[in-house]
Every structure is written in structure tokens, then in C-alpha cells.
Design an enzyme around this catalytic site. Structure first.
Site, PDB file in Angstrom:
ATOM      1  N   LEU A   1       0.851  -1.190   0.000  1.00 15.95           N
ATOM      2  CA  LEU A   1       0.000   0.000   0.000  1.00 15.95           C
ATOM      3  C   LEU A   1       0.885   1.238   0.000  1.00 15.95           C
ATOM      4  O   LEU A   1       1.883   1.294   0.722  1.00 15.95           O
ATOM      5  CB  LEU A   1      -0.898   0.027   1.239  1.00 15.95           C
ATOM      6  CG  LEU A   1      -2.101  -0.909   1.269  1.00 15.95           C
ATOM      7  CD1 LEU A   1      -2.743  -0.886   2.646  1.00 15.95           C
ATOM      8  CD2 LEU A   1      -3.127  -0.533   0.203  1.00 15.95           C
ATOM      9  N   ASP A   2       0.513   2.247  -0.799  1.00 19.75           N
ATOM     10  CA  ASP A   2       1.242   3.515  -0.798  1.00 19.75           C
ATOM     11  C   ASP A   2       1.118   4.188   0.571  1.00 19.75           C
ATOM     12  O   ASP A   2       0.175   3.912   1.324  1.00 19.75           O
ATOM     13  CB  ASP A   2       0.686   4.453  -1.874  1.00 19.75           C
ATOM     14  CG  ASP A   2       0.956   3.940  -3.278  1.00 19.75           C
ATOM     15  OD1 ASP A   2       1.933   3.205  -3.460  1.00 19.75           O
ATOM     16  OD2 ASP A   2       0.172   4.286  -4.190  1.00 19.75           O
ATOM     17  N   PRO A   3       2.048   5.088   0.914  1.00 22.19           N
ATOM     18  CA  PRO A   3       1.979   5.761   2.223  1.00 22.19           C
ATOM     19  C   PRO A   3       0.646   6.453   2.491  1.00 22.19           C
ATOM     20  O   PRO A   3       0.161   6.429   3.625  1.00 22.19           O
ATOM     21  CB  PRO A   3       3.123   6.775   2.137  1.00 22.19           C
ATOM     22  CG  PRO A   3       4.120   6.128   1.230  1.00 22.19           C
ATOM     23  CD  PRO A   3       3.293   5.418   0.188  1.00 22.19           C
TER      24      PRO A   3
END
Length: 297
Positions: free
Chosen positions: A32-34
Site C-alpha cells: 500500500l502507498d503511504p
């Protein structure tokens, strides 16, 4: 399962979980992206050997997008530019028309991956080229949307729920949906992964929950290794066969033909329903070990 918060990378969430659970070996699947939150499978110890089972699993997201804007990263972390006045376009649409247009993305289609992604060209991630101002030509990739629905639309923002196959970029989907309804583009302002395969947020814990528990009680958040593999058929071995399986030996086992699925993996259990690993059938009633769970000592 971890419910990752926004603002940290998946690797950072992994390292915190690994420390809190005192694990010597750990990994995660489905980065998951930040800016994104939600389900992040954390595999500890021997579970890392079986984590690939989730790589191709369907994923479900709730995504919110800002309409009429473009971001060089496709999300709120990038450089954002307004393209059009949303009110000019929204006057031509009603919510049912928008919902119908969103629904046209159901099924099989193609998608051009974004530059800000971990896909690689010549061994180098695309996002590294993007940060250097280099654009690489990308080939369209086939994706599959199993379910998609419009949750909310207020002329400036849209929220959708989408269940999609592996390899789907929700940032690109947001841009394509915006283009379909006349906004030219959009960028994600929020992304929450609420499902992976058979798992949902109800089975996940947060980092805060882990931190608040004692070292001993943290294990209550762990799922069994075979929880990753529930979509696979299973087979039970007797005590002699268990010994052969654990030693990596092929097993001569007579069963009905309809109990011998060729080419697929099976979960393997002993007579006390303890998970032993994965195996597969070969010709002539031969069952062979593929991944063997090390016996606990």
C-alpha cells in the site's frame, strides 16, 4: 492482518509489526502507498513461505477522488493542478448517469500503468525514472473489475467501492473514470483497502492495538498459517504418510479419481487436523510434497 494507517510505508508498518511481535522473519504482500490505509497482510516465520497465495487474490478498495484535477503521482502526494471547472461539467450530469458510467468499468479491460509505480524497466522501478523527469513508454495491461459501485458524488469529489483482480492500479482507474464522465482527470485523496481474498478489516488489528498489548497477549492477533490457503482443497494423511510427507518423500495413496485434482495444490493435514504444508497429485496415485511446514520443537 494489519490495518495499516496512512502516512507510513508498507515496509515501515512491517518493521514495526516485526519488532512488536518479536519475529525473526517477516514479510508483507500487496504493498500500500503511504497515503493509503487498510489491509496489509503481514506474514511471520514459516508463513512467509506461503504468502504468495495472496499475491493474485482479488482486492477490494474504497477510493475517494478529486474531480477535475491532475496529479503527477495520481494521488494527493504529488504535484496537483486544476484542469477544468467542475461545475461546468456537473451541470450536464445527474447522479444516476454518473453511477451508470462508473458501472461500465465492470469486467475485463486494459489499463496503462502509471509512471509512479513499482513496476520495473531494465531492473529499475518506474517511479525512480519519474523522479528523474524521465517518462517510459508503458504497454497496456489487462485488468478485471469484479464489482464497482458509486458511493457518493458531490460534483467535486467521488467515492467508489471496487473489487478488482491483481495488478489493477486504482489511481489509474480514478483517472479513467473521471475522463469517462467528462472531467478529463482526477486524483486520489483517500484509499482504503477493505478486503483481500477471504480477509476483511474485521480480521485486522492496528499498530496501536499491538502496542497496547503485552508481548504474550499480542499473539491473539495472529491468524493460523493455513488461513492464507482456505481457497485450496485439502487432504488428510495417516501417521505413516505424515512421516513420509515431512521427509519430502512421495506417497502412494489410493483415492477416488474425483479426489485427485491434477495440477493444483492441496492443503495437507494429519489426523488431528494439524496443518503440514502443501502437496499435489501426480500420475498413478502418487502424492508429492511441495511445501512442508517445519515441525515445531
Amino acid at each position: 492482518m494489519l490495518n495499516k494507517p496512512t502516512g507510513i510505508t508498507s515496509n515501515r508498518a512491517l518493521q514495526i509489526s516485526k519488532r512488536l511481535l518479536a519475529a525473526t522473519k517477516a514479510g508483507h504482500t500487496g504493498t500500500l502507498d503511504p497515503m493509503a490505509q487498510g489491509l496489509l497482510p503481514i506474514c511471520l516465520g514459516q508463513a512467509t513461505r506461503f504468502s504468495s497465495a495472496l499475491l493474485q487474490a482479488d482486492k477490494t478498495y474504497v477510493a475517494t477522488m478529486k474531480l477535475g484535477y491532475v496529479s503527477n503521482t495520481g494521488d494527493a502526494e504529488g504535484v496537483v493542478e486544476q484542469l477544468v471547472d467542475p461545475y461546468i461539467i456537473s451541470a450536464k450530469l445527474d447522479i444516476q448517469q454518473v453511477a451508470d458510467m462508473v458501472h461500465t468499468f465492470l469486467g475485463r479491460s486494459s489499463q496503462i500503468p502509471p509512471m509512479y509505480s513499482a513496476l520495473k524497466k531494465d531492473g529499475k522501478a518506474l517511479y525512480r525514472y519519474a523522479r528523474e523527469g524521465i517518462t517510459i513508454a508503458r504497454q497496456p495491461r489487462e485488468i478485471f473489475i469484479h464489482d464497482i459501485s458509486l458511493n457518493a458524488w458531490n460534483e467535486k469529489e467521488m467515492t467508489i467501492t471496487v473489487r478488482c483482480g491483481s495488478g489493477t492500479f486504482i489511481r489509474t482507474l480514478a483517472e479513467d473514470i473521471a475522463s469517462k464522465i467528462g472531467y478529463k482527470s482526477a486524483y486520489l485523496t483517500a484509499l482504503n483497502r477493505i478486503g483481500i481474498g477471504p480477509f476483511g478489516l474485521a480480521q485486522a488489528c492496528t499498530l496501536e492495538q499491538l502496542e497496547q498489548e503485552s508481548q504474550i497477549s499480542r499473539v491473539r492477533f495472529l491468524l493460523p498459517v493455513d488461513g492464507l490457503l482456505q481457497d485450496m482443497p485439502c487432504i488428510m494423511l495417516d501417521s505413516q504418510e505424515v512421516s513420509q510427507f515431512r521427509q519430502g518423500q512421495s506417497i502412494q495413496k489410493s483415492t477416488a479419481a474425483n479426489q485427485r485434482p491434477q495440477g493444483g495444490m492441496l492443503r495437507v493435514y494429519d489426523e488431528n487436523n494439524h496443518f503440514l504444508g502443501l502437496g499435489a497429485w501426480q500420475e498413478n496415485n502418487i502424492f508429492v510434497p511441495k511445501k512442508v511446514l517445519l515441525a515445531q520443537v
